[in-house]
Design a protein around this motif. Structure first.
Motif: not given
Ligand code: ATP
Length: 449
Positions: A67-75, A194-195
């Motif tokens: 997976v490659d998730a967003a760096i900014l995430m919901n608080q 993830q990386q």
């Protein structure tokens, strides 16, 4: 840390800058502490380390999903995970200069064991042993300092728009667990990998790239049935050793630290840190933790969405437990660089003995003399053919041949290919010079290409 070891670290840092591996971040403006930029050789080496990991843990297995998730995430991610409340280090201030320092590091540097100590206990130890700042000044009391970088998302800056640069990649994996289960319905055990970048506002970044404020992680959350976590834990530990071996890291420089209960996160039932003998001392390279169902349970509670897994063909449902291997790319890279560094006294040269599979440059190609057009033309031909085949091939016709070899030794090129008159007028062979032995062999061009 002995001065000899310091010297080795200094030599590596200097080589990294001189040869285009790693530069201090924002150097032209005086730098930004705890940040580093990668030059052409550094970025190639780093990517090779990361690609090898991806191949080893994801592509060569059928139980892993990338997976490659967003760096900014919901608080809410960081509230549920406990980072907002507890992701903190012990901070003290030099009362004269205002310099901010890590209380545990000051105590460690003075030779005290601080494993498992609370903030209050650290405060007590600082006072009891009269620990001073590196400038010799009195210190403030110890207080907690949250290491997450916060920011706001969107045009309105208020409490609801607060977000954080992720301090670990793991939470981006957990938040995608449900997506993968719904889309792929994998059998247990299975893992998500993830990386990517992670950010921590370290109180005192130090030791080159070892403790940075912006760094890269490679993490896996491996979901298992609660009753056979140990089996997966042991298997992953073995896989980790295999990967480190593929990087050429010798097992006698790697040490297992079975983290005692007092020092483990409260939800972890077992954690093994692998430590490495860096020139700066024996320090954490990576961690392997059994985290029970702590994270998925938190997400379930905070999101009101079920994180249960239903075993195929049955009605059995439960929240899987998880084993987490967590690698820091910079720490792996620093181990690889320190292991490769060799001062060859016999030949008075520095050599980076990178294993061939991760060396940033595989071949350097040059004409023996750069003012002979026929040699240059042939060398260009050989260069183009090798480059097409391998990609990481360098053209190098700067200075005389001796200087070129020295330069290539310093960047760890395993083999230098030289085109001379014998290549074009004789038997079509080239000189291939070996980095480690300096031996030169004549090799037929067809064999090489
Ligand atoms: P340390 O005790 O050295 O601060 P940690 O135990 O806080 O590390 P983890 O939270 O377990 O580290 O992070 C997982 C991995 O990420 C570590 O094993 C390390 O390889 C890497 N890492 C953590 N912090 C940093 C940093 N500031 N710079 C570079 N790599 C880091």
């Amino acid at each position: 840390m002995s001065s000899q070891k310091n010297e080795k670290m200094e030599a590596i840092i200097s080589l990294a800058k001189r040869r285009g591996f790693i530069y201090p971040g924002s150097d032209v403006y005086g730098g930004l502490s705890g940040t580093w930029d990668y030059g052409p050789l550094g970025v190639t080496l780093k990517r090779k380390i990361m690609q090898l990991w991806w191949q080893h843990f994801v592509e060569s297995r059928d139980d892993m999903y990338g997976v490659d998730a967003a760096i900014l995430m919901n608080q809410k991610v960081w509230q549920a995970s406990g980072h907002v409340d507890t992701f903190a280090d012990p901070l003290v201030e030099d009362l004269k200069t205002g310099e901010r320092l890590r209380a545990d590091h000051l105590l460690e540097d003075a030779g005290y064991d601080v494993e498992g100590q609370t903030m209050a206990q650290l405060d007590e130890l600082i006072k009891q042993h009269g620990i001073k700042s590196p400038s010799g000044n009195e210190l403030s009391s110890v207080r907690t300092f949250n290491m997450m970088f916060s920011t706001t998302v969107g045009p309105v800056a208020d409490d609801k728009s607060v977000s954080y640069l992720r301090p670990e990649t793991a939470q981006g994996i957990f938040t995608n667990y449900k997506n993968i289960v719904d889309n792929f319905y994998p059998n247990l055990p299975f893992g998500l990998a993830q990386q990517g970048k992670a950010f921590r506002n370290e109180i005192s970044p130090r030791d080159f790239i070892f403790r940075s404020r912006e760094f890269e992680q490679m993490e896996i959350e491996y979901f298992v049935r609660p009753d056979n976590w140990q089996e997966s834990f042991d298997a992953l530990l073995k896989d980790i050793y295999d990967y480190l071996e593929a990087l050429g890291l010798p097992s006698d420089k790697i040490h297992e630290l079975d983290v005692p209960e007092a020092d483990r996160a409260h939800y972890s039932e077992k954690t093994i840190d692998l430590e490495y003998d860096y020139p700066i001392g024996r320090k954490e390279l990576l961690g392997l933790a059994y985290r029970t169902d702590f994270d998925l349970k938190n997400i379930q509670n905070a999101s009101s969405k079920t994180m249960e897994y239903m075993v195929k063909g049955t009605n059995e449902r439960f929240i899987p437990h998880v084993i987490e291997p967590s690698f820091g790319v910079e720490r792996v890279l620093m181990a690889v660089m320190e292991n490769a560094y060799w001062f060859d006294e016999a030949n008075d040269r520095i050599v980076m003995k990178f294993p061939e599979n991760i060396a940033p440059v595989k071949y350097a190609v040059s004409p023996l003399l750069k003012n002979k057009p026929e040699l240059v033309a042939k060398a260009r031909e050989v260069y183009a053919a090798l480059k097409k085949k391998y990609g990481n091939v360098m053209w190098d016709d700067n200075g005389n041949i001796g200087k070129r070899y020295r330069r290539q030794d310093e960047i760890g090129t395993p083999q230098c290919v030289v085109i001379d008159f014998e290549t074009i007028e004789g038997d079509g062979t080239v000189t291939v010079r070996d980095r480690d032995t300096t031996e030169q062999k004549r090799v037929k061009l067809d064999e090489l290409i």
